[in-house]
Design a protein around this motif. Structure first.
Motif, PDB file in Angstrom:
ATOM      1  N   THR A   1      19.901  82.897 112.910  1.00 27.98           N
ATOM      2  CA  THR A   1      19.192  84.132 113.899  1.00 27.98           C
ATOM      3  C   THR A   1      20.349  84.464 115.032  1.00 27.98           C
ATOM      4  O   THR A   1      20.362  85.607 115.243  1.00 27.98           O
ATOM      5  N   GLY A   2      20.815  83.400 115.847  1.00 25.93           N
ATOM      6  CA  GLY A   2      21.839  83.794 116.732  1.00 25.93           C
ATOM      7  C   GLY A   2      23.085  84.651 116.107  1.00 25.93           C
ATOM      8  O   GLY A   2      23.414  85.492 116.882  1.00 25.93           O
ATOM      9  N   ILE A   3      23.413  84.316 114.977  1.00 27.93           N
ATOM     10  CA  ILE A   3      24.321  85.046 114.391  1.00 27.93           C
ATOM     11  C   ILE A   3      24.038  86.765 114.308  1.00 27.93           C
ATOM     12  O   ILE A   3      24.635  87.643 114.489  1.00 27.93           O
ATOM     13  N   LEU A   4      22.770  86.750 113.609  1.00 29.02           N
ATOM     14  CA  LEU A   4      22.188  88.160 113.323  1.00 29.02           C
ATOM     15  C   LEU A   4      21.909  88.987 114.812  1.00 29.02           C
ATOM     16  O   LEU A   4      22.135  90.063 114.839  1.00 29.02           O
ATOM     17  N   ALA A   5      21.577  88.150 115.725  1.00 23.39           N
ATOM     18  CA  ALA A   5      21.136  88.661 117.048  1.00 23.39           C
ATOM     19  C   ALA A   5      22.490  88.857 117.870  1.00 23.39           C
ATOM     20  O   ALA A   5      21.998  89.746 118.907  1.00 23.39           O
ATOM     21  N   SER A   6      23.541  88.283 117.502  1.00 25.44           N
ATOM     22  CA  SER A   6      24.491  88.453 118.563  1.00 25.44           C
ATOM     23  C   SER A   6      25.192  90.077 118.835  1.00 25.44           C
ATOM     24  O   SER A   6      25.469  90.194 119.821  1.00 25.44           O
TER      25      SER A   6
ATOM     26  N   ALA B   1      24.537  70.522 121.551  1.00 29.06           N
ATOM     27  CA  ALA B   1      24.067  71.861 120.725  1.00 29.06           C
ATOM     28  C   ALA B   1      22.811  72.185 120.909  1.00 29.06           C
ATOM     29  O   ALA B   1      21.684  70.947 120.672  1.00 29.06           O
ATOM     30  N   PRO B   2      22.511  73.372 120.852  1.00 30.47           N
ATOM     31  CA  PRO B   2      20.695  73.491 120.531  1.00 30.47           C
ATOM     32  C   PRO B   2      20.401  73.123 119.186  1.00 30.47           C
ATOM     33  O   PRO B   2      21.283  73.388 118.285  1.00 30.47           O
ATOM     34  N   ILE B   3      19.256  72.671 118.934  1.00 23.18           N
ATOM     35  CA  ILE B   3      18.792  72.372 117.743  1.00 23.18           C
ATOM     36  C   ILE B   3      18.320  73.628 116.855  1.00 23.18           C
ATOM     37  O   ILE B   3      17.890  73.367 115.530  1.00 23.18           O
TER      38      ILE B   3
ATOM     39  N   THR C   1      26.956  81.877 122.950  1.00 23.90           N
ATOM     40  CA  THR C   1      28.496  81.297 122.709  1.00 23.90           C
ATOM     41  C   THR C   1      29.087  82.261 121.938  1.00 23.90           C
ATOM     42  O   THR C   1      30.404  82.083 121.857  1.00 23.90           O
ATOM     43  N   LEU C   2      28.747  82.889 120.767  1.00 22.87           N
ATOM     44  CA  LEU C   2      29.352  83.702 119.923  1.00 22.87           C
ATOM     45  C   LEU C   2      29.890  84.950 120.688  1.00 22.87           C
ATOM     46  O   LEU C   2      30.860  85.265 120.578  1.00 22.87           O
ATOM     47  N   ILE C   3      29.175  85.702 121.433  1.00 24.58           N
ATOM     48  CA  ILE C   3      29.575  86.812 122.212  1.00 24.58           C
ATOM     49  C   ILE C   3      30.511  86.414 123.538  1.00 24.58           C
ATOM     50  O   ILE C   3      31.146  87.333 124.051  1.00 24.58           O
ATOM     51  N   ILE C   4      30.245  85.243 124.233  1.00 23.28           N
ATOM     52  CA  ILE C   4      31.106  85.039 125.175  1.00 23.28           C
ATOM     53  C   ILE C   4      32.230  84.296 124.881  1.00 23.28           C
ATOM     54  O   ILE C   4      33.456  84.952 125.420  1.00 23.28           O
ATOM     55  N   ASP C   5      32.298  83.377 123.853  1.00 20.23           N
ATOM     56  CA  ASP C   5      33.464  82.626 123.592  1.00 20.23           C
ATOM     57  C   ASP C   5      33.814  82.638 122.285  1.00 20.23           C
ATOM     58  O   ASP C   5      35.095  81.940 122.104  1.00 20.23           O
TER      59      ASP C   5
ATOM     60  N   ASN D   1      29.972  74.865 128.006  1.00 24.74           N
ATOM     61  CA  ASN D   1      30.050  75.639 129.420  1.00 24.74           C
ATOM     62  C   ASN D   1      28.656  76.482 129.522  1.00 24.74           C
ATOM     63  O   ASN D   1      28.555  77.538 130.136  1.00 24.74           O
ATOM     64  N   GLN D   2      27.594  76.143 128.310  1.00 28.98           N
ATOM     65  CA  GLN D   2      26.378  76.932 128.419  1.00 28.98           C
ATOM     66  C   GLN D   2      25.406  75.897 129.153  1.00 28.98           C
ATOM     67  O   GLN D   2      25.362  74.719 128.816  1.00 28.98           O
ATOM     68  N   LYS D   3      24.301  76.387 129.812  1.00 29.12           N
ATOM     69  CA  LYS D   3      23.098  75.855 130.093  1.00 29.12           C
ATOM     70  C   LYS D   3      22.174  75.743 128.927  1.00 29.12           C
ATOM     71  O   LYS D   3      21.599  77.079 128.552  1.00 29.12           O
TER      72      LYS D   3
END
Length: 216
Positions: free
Chosen positions: A39-44, A32-34, A6-10, A17-19
């Motif tokens: 981790t998502g911020i660092l991997a984005s 929202a994912p739990i 969601t960070l890199i797309i929107d 708008n995500q599955k």
């Protein structure tokens, strides 16, 4: 992965708008994912690079499991594994601990962390170790490097933020600067009284509230 996606797309924390994969959180019409967002911020950045490669090659990321997005994303945990080792090596040098860099890498690898870096790359372990190692390194530099002392003071709360967002059950991270000060730098001025630390802490706390509210 969903947080990074969601960070890199929107460029936001709207998952409508995500599955969503696996377990998810739902409240008042918002999903929202739990999983922890840090981790998502660092991997984005890695997922962003994979997304660029996917667009260049015109590959489908919906119908195909093997794609550049997932491939490059999987490298993020390996990157932070070796970056953690580098932080640890620099810590030993700052503290005057003499150890061969290859022997240190062997000890570090024997922790079991490589399994989570190379095999279970979507989990938080490599990212946790990186943020904690970086926090220790920056705190030590604050007490040893007078020239950039205010810069290191301002960085500590930011690392607090990313580290806590990576795993919100790791409350011990807030004790790390205190433990380092108490055991290694008893005569030095405490970091918690630095004005740059306090300003950065206020900004980081507000950022935590905004991010948490945006997701949940």
């Amino acid at each position: 992965f969903s947080h990074a996606e969601t960070l890199i797309i929107d460029w936001d924390f709207d998952y409508s708008n995500q599955k969503l994969r696996g377990f998810s959180y739902s409240f008042d019409g918002k999903n929202a994912p739990i999983g922890f967002v840090g981790t998502g911020i660092l991997a984005s950045p890695f997922l962003y690079l994979g997304s660029v490669l996917s667009k260049i090659t015109n590959e489908s990321t919906i119908n195909s499991l093997m794609n550049y997005q997932l491939l490059i994303y999987s490298f993020s945990s390996i990157f932070y594994f070796f970056l953690s080792y580098l932080c640890l090596f620099k810590i030993t040098r700052l503290l005057g601990i003499s150890i061969n860099k290859y022997k240190l890498l062997l000890y570090f690898s024997a922790s079991g962390l490589p399994y989570y870096a190379f095999e279970r790359f979507g989990m938080t372990h490599s990212f946790e170790v990186f943020t904690i190692s970086l926090l220790i390194l920056v705190t030590i530099n604050y007490y040893q490097n007078d020239k950039f002392q205010n810069l290191y003071a301002a960085l500590v709360p930011i690392i607090f933020l990313i580290s806590f967002l990576t795993r919100m059950s790791n409350y011990f991270i807030f004790l790390i600067p205190f433990v380092i000060k108490t055991n290694l730098f008893k005569k030095k001025k405490i970091i918690f009284k630095n004005i740059y630390f306090l300003i950065s802490a206020a900004i980081s706390f507000i950022s935590f509230i905004r991010i948490s509210n945006s997701i949940y």
